[in-house]
Design an enzyme around this catalytic site. Sequence first.
Site, PDB file in Angstrom:
ATOM      1  N   ILE A 411       4.184   0.558  -1.872  1.00 40.04           N
ATOM      2  CA  ILE A 411       2.753   0.364  -2.078  1.00 40.04           C
ATOM      3  C   ILE A 411       2.033   1.706  -2.196  1.00 40.04           C
ATOM      4  CG2 ILE A 411       0.693  -0.508  -0.897  1.00 40.04           C
ATOM      5  CD1 ILE A 411       2.761  -2.687   0.282  1.00 40.04           C
ATOM      6  N   ASP A 412       2.473   2.683  -1.413  1.00 38.39           N
ATOM      7  CA  ASP A 412       1.838   3.998  -1.401  1.00 38.39           C
ATOM      8  C   ASP A 412       2.009   4.698  -2.749  1.00 38.39           C
ATOM      9  OD1 ASP A 412       0.307   5.780  -0.008  1.00 38.39           O
ATOM     10  OD2 ASP A 412       1.954   6.682   1.106  1.00 38.39           O
ATOM     11  N   ASP A 413       3.254   4.764  -3.241  1.00 42.40           N
ATOM     12  CA  ASP A 413       3.486   5.381  -4.542  1.00 42.40           C
ATOM     13  C   ASP A 413       2.708   4.682  -5.641  1.00 42.40           C
ATOM     14  OD1 ASP A 413       5.779   7.558  -5.021  1.00 42.40           O
ATOM     15  OD2 ASP A 413       6.217   6.454  -3.199  1.00 42.40           O
ATOM     16  N   GLU A 416      -0.953   5.755  -5.651  1.00 42.21           N
ATOM     17  CA  GLU A 416      -1.154   7.132  -6.112  1.00 42.21           C
ATOM     18  C   GLU A 416      -0.811   7.293  -7.591  1.00 42.21           C
ATOM     19  OE1 GLU A 416      -2.485   9.816  -4.527  1.00 42.21           O
ATOM     20  OE2 GLU A 416      -2.984   8.475  -2.881  1.00 42.21           O
ATOM     21  N   HIS A 487      -4.912   4.949   0.769  1.00 47.48           N
ATOM     22  CA  HIS A 487      -4.584   5.233  -0.628  1.00 47.48           C
ATOM     23  C   HIS A 487      -4.806   4.008  -1.513  1.00 47.48           C
ATOM     24  CE1 HIS A 487      -1.790   8.657   0.937  1.00 47.48           C
ATOM     25  NE2 HIS A 487      -3.049   9.041   0.839  1.00 47.48           N
TER      26      HIS A 487
END
Length: 672
Positions: A411-413, A416, A487
């Site tokens: 989810i983070d990648d 971003e 993020h």
Amino acid sequence: MTATTDGSTGALPPRAPSASDATAETTEKAPPTRTAVRHDTAEAARRATARATDYLLSVQDPAGWWKGDLETNVTMDAEDLMLRQFLGIQDPKLTAAAARYIRGKQGADGTWPTFHGGPGELSATIEAYVALRLAGDAPDAPHMATAAAWVREQGGVAAARVFTRIWLALFGWWKWDDLPELPPELLYFPKWFPLNIYDFGCWARQTIVPLTIVSAKRPVRPAPFGLDELHTDPRRPNPPRPLAPATSWDGLFQRLDKALHLYHKVAVRKLRGAAMRSAARWIIERQENDGCWGGIQPPAVYSVIALHLLGYDLDHPVLRTGLASLDRFAVWREDGARMIEACQSPVWDTCLATIALADAGLPADHPQLVKAVDWMLAEQIDRPGDWSVKRPQLPSGGWGFEFENDNYPDIDDTAEVVLALRRVEHPDPQRVEAAVRRAVRWNFGMQSKDGGWGAFDVDNTSPFPNRLPFCDFGEVIDPPSADVTAHVVEMLADVGRTHDPRTRRGIAWLLAEQEPSGAWFGRWGTNYIYGTGSVLPALAAAGIPASHPAVRRAVLWLERVQNDDGGWGEDQRSYQDKERWAGRGASTASQTAWALMALLAAGERDSEAVRRGVRWLTGAQREDGSWDEPYFTGTGFPWDFSINYHLYRQVFPLTALGRYVNGGPTGVPVGS
């Protein structure tokens, strides 16, 4: 000394002072005005931004991606040597190179830490010692004897982690009966049942499944030497310990483990065999196209061992490509040392580099940014993965962290990457917009029920996995965290979804998670500086005003923990001792940048804290536009597994300086 008219140096004769000298002296000693200081700081920031931009562009791969080394600790290198010993594929050149690297990381006290400047760590020291014994280092050599003595002082092998003792058990240096049991029948637990494999975080799940086979097989290879010197009493290497009270969680799971040991002796052979075959299928189905498992080292190592124990030959395509993938994690140093990366981070590094360059003012249609977008678009994942167990109807659309990791997008990648894509003017905007739509839909669908976002899974919050005696190697669940949630919120605001009820729930979750100090906990970066540096830009992007009490508390905390030299730093020990270490540590480029990104988002561009932070960054920059950073500012498992992302020292300072110079999405608006 001054230069003479002919270019030589010599002392000039004294002369009598004049009235004009007094005026000049007064002028020279007068402090610069606030406006002059701001101008000097801004000018230094502009020059540093230009140099850093050139440097970052120069290290892009021709294919469009960036990747810095991902440095962890010597257990990666030690386990690589032990794996080769177990499989009988030792290579003298690799062994010598790994030993050189391991020796170079030993501290003056004979121990090995798990992060730069940290204290000696028992399991890392044991594994490093064993690896050096395999490389031929004599136990009575001074560096070895000092390490062994320290290990004994700390309680010996018996006090080490389960994973370290598993490696020793593979060679008969530890008894399998003295390890927690992990039956392969675990795979048959239904998904609603406590302790089913999907209760574990994906990194733990990928490691545990192959280890169930290893635990059932209990292999022992001939040991090339003894390790009595690592026991406090070689006659009793595992002295008995009292069980915790039966009414406690620890006591309950300790007794469950004893029951599983009894089951190991009476397990139905057909059922156990079927369970191991199911585990093997599970493993093989999740092997990536390049041969790795999850793009990380531990699952790959244990998967190779497990399948080999089930009869897979080393020339079998699954094992051959698996071993080849591990070789690609090797980084050869100029001095001939060989470091093993636990993982590789090209997607993460590429999206962060793209954001940094765009925020630094590189034209949005710059060819290298377009090439980076092309590479990222090709990496979007279009098939289901393990996350689909909880979200079977959700279409895919995320990004992984690594070159190959289609089973476990995160989810983070994904958040971003979207922020990066939207900063670039691509010649095919419809293609970019379609990718962004799929990513936004996927991230919305991966929101946990409390309003936050975890890294890989939805609602991965079971309290039971961390209680297992086996699970003493770090975090094994994946609950929502402030940095990931921030993020996602920042990304959703960027695509115009600020007022969506799901975004508002994420904002509410973030505000509720603020620490009493004013900071936010950092799950995937160190630590409160990272958490706060993630949250404040997200809140600003979502329209939370700089005057909001939560923002003001965070600003005060950042100002309070700023170092005397103007930078910010935070030691990994803040995960263990918040009172002493939160926001405290030697100044680093990445952590100073995170603090500046937070303060800029909070409207503090003209503050003294920001000016001092910018001057620290510009003063610490090297001639080539890069920064040095030996300290570990990344986090795998809080305290238990620390990471030095070698590109963090480049991308985050450039982002912070770019936003200081140009304004941008989270600071002063461009052109204001």
